[in-house]
Design a protein around this motif. Structure first.
Motif, PDB file in Angstrom:
ATOM      1  N   ALA A  26      21.395 -11.577  46.001  1.00  8.78           N
ATOM      2  CA  ALA A  26      22.268 -11.837  44.860  1.00  8.78           C
ATOM      3  C   ALA A  26      21.771 -11.114  43.615  1.00  8.78           C
ATOM      4  N   ALA A  27      20.468 -11.104  43.417  1.00  7.23           N
ATOM      5  CA  ALA A  27      19.905 -10.390  42.266  1.00  7.23           C
ATOM      6  C   ALA A  27      20.226  -8.911  42.336  1.00  7.23           C
ATOM      7  N   ARG A  28      20.265  -8.380  43.538  1.00  9.44           N
ATOM      8  CA  ARG A  28      20.553  -6.964  43.739  1.00  9.44           C
ATOM      9  C   ARG A  28      22.043  -6.657  43.639  1.00  9.44           C
ATOM     10  N   GLY A  29      22.874  -7.695  43.735  1.00  6.21           N
ATOM     11  CA  GLY A  29      24.319  -7.492  43.717  1.00  6.21           C
ATOM     12  C   GLY A  29      24.932  -7.442  45.096  1.00  6.21           C
ATOM     13  N   TRP A  30      24.177  -7.867  46.101  1.00  4.38           N
ATOM     14  CA  TRP A  30      24.642  -7.860  47.476  1.00  4.38           C
ATOM     15  C   TRP A  30      24.772  -9.284  48.016  1.00  4.38           C
ATOM     16  N   GLU A 182      14.660 -18.386  37.391  1.00  3.23           N
ATOM     17  CA  GLU A 182      14.659 -16.946  37.116  1.00  3.23           C
ATOM     18  C   GLU A 182      13.249 -16.384  37.199  1.00  3.23           C
ATOM     19  N   ALA A 183      12.272 -17.170  36.782  1.00  3.79           N
ATOM     20  CA  ALA A 183      10.887 -16.701  36.825  1.00  3.79           C
ATOM     21  C   ALA A 183      10.429 -16.430  38.251  1.00  3.79           C
ATOM     22  N   HIS A 184      10.843 -17.275  39.192  1.00  2.00           N
ATOM     23  CA  HIS A 184      10.519 -17.040  40.598  1.00  2.00           C
ATOM     24  C   HIS A 184      11.048 -15.686  41.058  1.00  2.00           C
ATOM     25  N   VAL A 185      12.302 -15.412  40.716  1.00  2.00           N
ATOM     26  CA  VAL A 185      12.934 -14.170  41.163  1.00  2.00           C
ATOM     27  C   VAL A 185      12.311 -12.966  40.463  1.00  2.00           C
ATOM     28  N   ALA A 187       9.363 -12.606  39.345  1.00  2.00           N
ATOM     29  CA  ALA A 187       8.022 -12.337  39.874  1.00  2.00           C
ATOM     30  C   ALA A 187       8.077 -11.476  41.128  1.00  2.00           C
ATOM     31  N   VAL A 188       9.205 -11.532  41.842  1.00  2.00           N
ATOM     32  CA  VAL A 188       9.360 -10.737  43.066  1.00  2.00           C
ATOM     33  C   VAL A 188       9.947  -9.363  42.768  1.00  2.00           C
ATOM     34  N   ILE A 189      10.958  -9.296  41.915  1.00  2.00           N
ATOM     35  CA  ILE A 189      11.683  -8.036  41.721  1.00  2.00           C
ATOM     36  C   ILE A 189      11.248  -7.270  40.474  1.00  2.00           C
ATOM     37  N   GLY A 190      10.420  -7.882  39.623  1.00  2.00           N
ATOM     38  CA  GLY A 190      10.034  -7.241  38.374  1.00  2.00           C
ATOM     39  C   GLY A 190      11.105  -7.416  37.313  1.00  2.00           C
ATOM     40  N   LYS A 191      10.799  -6.975  36.118  1.00  2.00           N
ATOM     41  CA  LYS A 191      11.722  -7.131  34.991  1.00  2.00           C
ATOM     42  C   LYS A 191      12.599  -5.892  34.832  1.00  2.00           C
ATOM     43  N   GLY A 192      13.901  -6.151  34.639  1.00  2.00           N
ATOM     44  CA  GLY A 192      14.830  -5.057  34.375  1.00  2.00           C
ATOM     45  C   GLY A 192      15.491  -4.533  35.632  1.00  2.00           C
ATOM     46  N   GLY A 193      16.751  -4.202  35.497  1.00  2.00           N
ATOM     47  CA  GLY A 193      17.471  -3.545  36.576  1.00  2.00           C
ATOM     48  C   GLY A 193      18.300  -4.472  37.448  1.00  2.00           C
ATOM     49  N   ASP A 195      19.513  -8.673  38.544  1.00  2.00           N
ATOM     50  CA  ASP A 195      19.931  -9.889  37.845  1.00  2.00           C
ATOM     51  C   ASP A 195      19.196 -11.113  38.395  1.00  2.00           C
ATOM     52  N   ALA A 196      18.075 -11.456  37.786  1.00  2.00           N
ATOM     53  CA  ALA A 196      17.281 -12.597  38.251  1.00  2.00           C
ATOM     54  C   ALA A 196      18.044 -13.909  38.129  1.00  2.00           C
ATOM     55  N   ALA A 197      18.886 -14.043  37.101  1.00  2.00           N
ATOM     56  CA  ALA A 197      19.660 -15.277  36.928  1.00  2.00           C
ATOM     57  C   ALA A 197      20.632 -15.482  38.078  1.00  2.00           C
ATOM     58  N   ALA A 198      21.287 -14.399  38.510  1.00  2.00           N
ATOM     59  CA  ALA A 198      22.203 -14.494  39.643  1.00  2.00           C
ATOM     60  C   ALA A 198      21.443 -14.868  40.908  1.00  2.00           C
ATOM     61  N   GLY A 199      20.240 -14.326  41.071  1.00  2.00           N
ATOM     62  CA  GLY A 199      19.430 -14.658  42.228  1.00  2.00           C
ATOM     63  C   GLY A 199      19.047 -16.122  42.262  1.00  2.00           C
ATOM     64  N   ALA A 200      18.609 -16.646  41.120  1.00  2.00           N
ATOM     65  CA  ALA A 200      18.215 -18.053  41.051  1.00  2.00           C
ATOM     66  C   ALA A 200      19.411 -18.966  41.319  1.00  2.00           C
TER      67      ALA A 200
END
Length: 209
Positions: A26-30, A182-185, A187-193, A195-200
């Protein structure tokens, strides 16, 4: 015919891993490839192979799906369409498996495997053919599979700059058991680029079941 008992983790043990992979996609848009909608957890490989886990109450669940390349079991309309002998995936199964299978097949989906969890163990009908479950590649089966899938799908995350995600961050994402921030996500994908909020948000959908 009797049922065969399977060595698979209970749905509760799969939840954190399934949710972790859903968060990443989800964070990636997939997000369409792995998600929870109400009582159903979905995974597909983007190539037509899929597995869905349906929670049906009282601690029970039905998991079904198909691998169109490696499922050698043909059930219902699939047997007729492909001209193959039918494998009765519901032979010896309790009645509570059947509504889920009917619901899915009403959407014109071919089903290669049907597994039922009675609150204690997973079981399936008795047959000797490869049903495609293992080849579907469900990341949630164990932590090692989840780690490998997360690393594979984050190799080009802009926030990582080409580095692999930290193993301890992946562990923490899984251990959150769906209660992902969002912090969990991040920490895995790094900052920027991405969507950590969508992932969470996608991971937290797994708390509904």
């Amino acid at each position: 015919m009797g049922l065969v008992t399977l060595d698979l983790p209970a749905p509760a043990r799969m939840r954190g891993r399934w949710a972790a992979f859903a968060a990443l996609l989800a964070a990636r848009g997939w997000g369409g490839g792995c998600y929870a909608r109400g009582s159903v957890w979905h995974f597909d490989d983007g190539g037509g192979n899929w597995a869905d886990l349906h929670h049906v109450g009282e601690g029970r669940a039905v998991m079904l799906g198909n691998d169109h390349e490696y499922s050698e079991t043909y059930y219902g309309p699939a047997a007729e369409y492909f001209g193959e002998d039918e494998t009765d995936l519901l032979a010896g199964a309790p009645d509570w498996w059947r509504p889920v299978v009917s619901q899915v097949m009403a959407k014109d989906e071919y089903v290669g495997f049907v597994y039922g969890f009675d609150g204690t163990r997973w079981q399936r009908a008795e047959y000797d053919l490869a049903d495609g479950f293992l080849s579907v590649g469900l990341p949630a089966l164990n932590a090692d599979r989840t780690h490998k899938s997360v690393v594979e799908f984050t190799q080009d995350a802009p926030g990582l700059g080409g580095a692999a995600p930290p193993a301890d961050a992946i562990d923490a994402l899984i251990a959150a058991d769906g209660d992902v921030t969002e912090a969990h996500v991040t920490a895995v994908i790094g900052k920027g680029g991405w969507d950590a909020a969508a992932g969470a948000a996608a991971a937290r959908e797994f708390l509904a079941a």
